[in-house]
Design a protein around this motif. Sequence first.
Motif, mmCIF file in Angstrom:
data_model
loop_
_atom_site.group_PDB
_atom_site.id
_atom_site.type_symbol
_atom_site.label_atom_id
_atom_site.label_comp_id
_atom_site.label_asym_id
_atom_site.label_seq_id
_atom_site.Cartn_x
_atom_site.Cartn_y
_atom_site.Cartn_z
ATOM 1 N N ASP A 32 20.504 -24.503 26.629
ATOM 2 C CA ASP A 32 21.245 -25.705 26.076
ATOM 3 C C ASP A 32 20.002 -26.365 25.246
ATOM 4 N N GLU A 78 18.271 -37.553 21.012
ATOM 5 C CA GLU A 78 19.728 -36.630 20.606
ATOM 6 C C GLU A 78 19.852 -35.447 21.515
ATOM 7 N N ALA A 115 15.948 -28.549 12.560
ATOM 8 C CA ALA A 115 16.546 -28.016 11.429
ATOM 9 C C ALA A 115 17.157 -29.381 10.683
ATOM 10 N N LYS A 116 17.533 -30.048 11.230
ATOM 11 C CA LYS A 116 17.879 -31.457 10.721
ATOM 12 C C LYS A 116 16.958 -32.102 9.822
ATOM 13 N N SER A 124 13.964 -24.404 9.960
ATOM 14 C CA SER A 124 13.774 -23.981 11.141
ATOM 15 C C SER A 124 12.953 -22.814 11.272
ATOM 16 N N ASP A 184 18.694 -24.612 22.152
ATOM 17 C CA ASP A 184 19.352 -24.943 21.076
ATOM 18 C C ASP A 184 19.639 -26.204 20.498
ATOM 19 N N GLU A 185 19.750 -27.231 21.235
ATOM 20 C CA GLU A 185 19.693 -28.654 20.846
ATOM 21 C C GLU A 185 18.559 -28.944 20.109
ATOM 22 N N THR A 221 16.120 -26.700 18.364
ATOM 23 C CA THR A 221 16.445 -26.210 17.226
ATOM 24 C C THR A 221 17.251 -26.853 15.974
ATOM 25 N N GLN A 222 18.312 -27.260 16.637
ATOM 26 C CA GLN A 222 19.365 -27.948 15.766
ATOM 27 C C GLN A 222 18.538 -29.287 15.110
ATOM 28 N N ILE A 223 17.872 -29.799 15.903
ATOM 29 C CA ILE A 223 17.358 -31.344 15.672
ATOM 30 C C ILE A 223 16.320 -31.012 14.649
ATOM 31 N N GLY A 244 16.535 -27.910 7.200
ATOM 32 C CA GLY A 244 16.957 -26.517 7.432
ATOM 33 C C GLY A 244 15.828 -25.595 7.493
#
Length: 396
Positions: free
Chosen positions: A232, A86, A242-243, A249, A235-236, A238-240, A247
Amino acid sequence: MRMTEIFTAVFINIKENKFKVFLTSLGIIVGALTIVLVIGIGKGSQANVEEQFKRLNVGTLYIMPNFGGKGTETLSLEDIEAIKEEASSVSAVTIVVNGSSEVSYAKTSTSASIAGATKDFQNINNLSVAQGEFITDAHNEKRKKVAVIGAEIATVLFEEKEYSEIVGEDIVINGKRYEVIGVLERLGGNMPGFNPDEGIIVPYDVAEKYIVGKRARTSIMALAKDIDYVADAADEITQILAKLHKGKSDDFRVRDAGSSLVAAQDSAKVMTLLLMSIATIVLIVGGIGIMNVLFVSVKERTKEIGILKAIGARKKDILLQFLLESVVISTSGGLIGIFLSIMIIPLMKYTDISVLPSFLGYGMGLVFSIATGTFFGYYPAMKAANLKPIDALNYE
């Protein structure tokens, strides 16, 4: 007065007051010595920082469990698989677990650092295999008990054997046999957290099951496609996470190698500036000492100044004589300080402080010494030059 006469007068006065001149120059000696050592320590610190980070790509990202987090979430192989699929800004990613264990071969044993990782660990850390191969996906999938060993470990365990003879041999780690499939090229220096020269790399699953255990804290190393993609990629990731971790994170922190390098370099520079400030204070104290001695000298030689003026010495001749005396004292102190530093620097290898000698350090030590002597010697010299001949001759 001719310049030769002025220089002669300066050196005669210094010769007649050797002990007082030496005590006066002590501050300059210590100041110059301190400046050379401070610059050497600063350069040594920066060299150490660069040595530690030179094998890491600037685009490397570290994802680690946050000790200040509220949960107890851990990283896993599922996390790196999700990042691979991802995170479009990431070119390579590996999970890492570190530990240590007793390692033996035949009758030789030693303690070694163990890193459990996947194949991308090699690319991210710029490791080269001198002989054999590195860990592959197949080794991890099949949980093969294989090991890639560092150059130092190879020397300790196998002594004079060639690398080609080492590959294929079995070593014992924590009571289990592992086949040596590769030997790393010698790197020298340390890499933050793990020294490949003195370490052993095994498949991640194998390390987790047989060496460090499942409770060991894992981390992830990722490599951005380019330096411009670091933000970038962070950020990616961190989002992955968190998912995947619903959450949570806050249980992880993401740092990049470039920021760590800059922070380490800034710390080294701040320390150098702080030490330079101390050296400058020492020089100022030494300069005040020179000023004080010259004031006393002017008082003691008032009659001599009056006689010199009476026989034709000009104001600038008197100024130059006293100013040169100050400069000679400070320059001599600076040279002695530099000489002492040349003798001391080789002895610093017996301490934990890294010092790199440089012409910049020697030059700055001498320049600061001369500048200090000139600055603090000017006012007493001007006072001597402004004495009126009649007042000087009548001075008791």
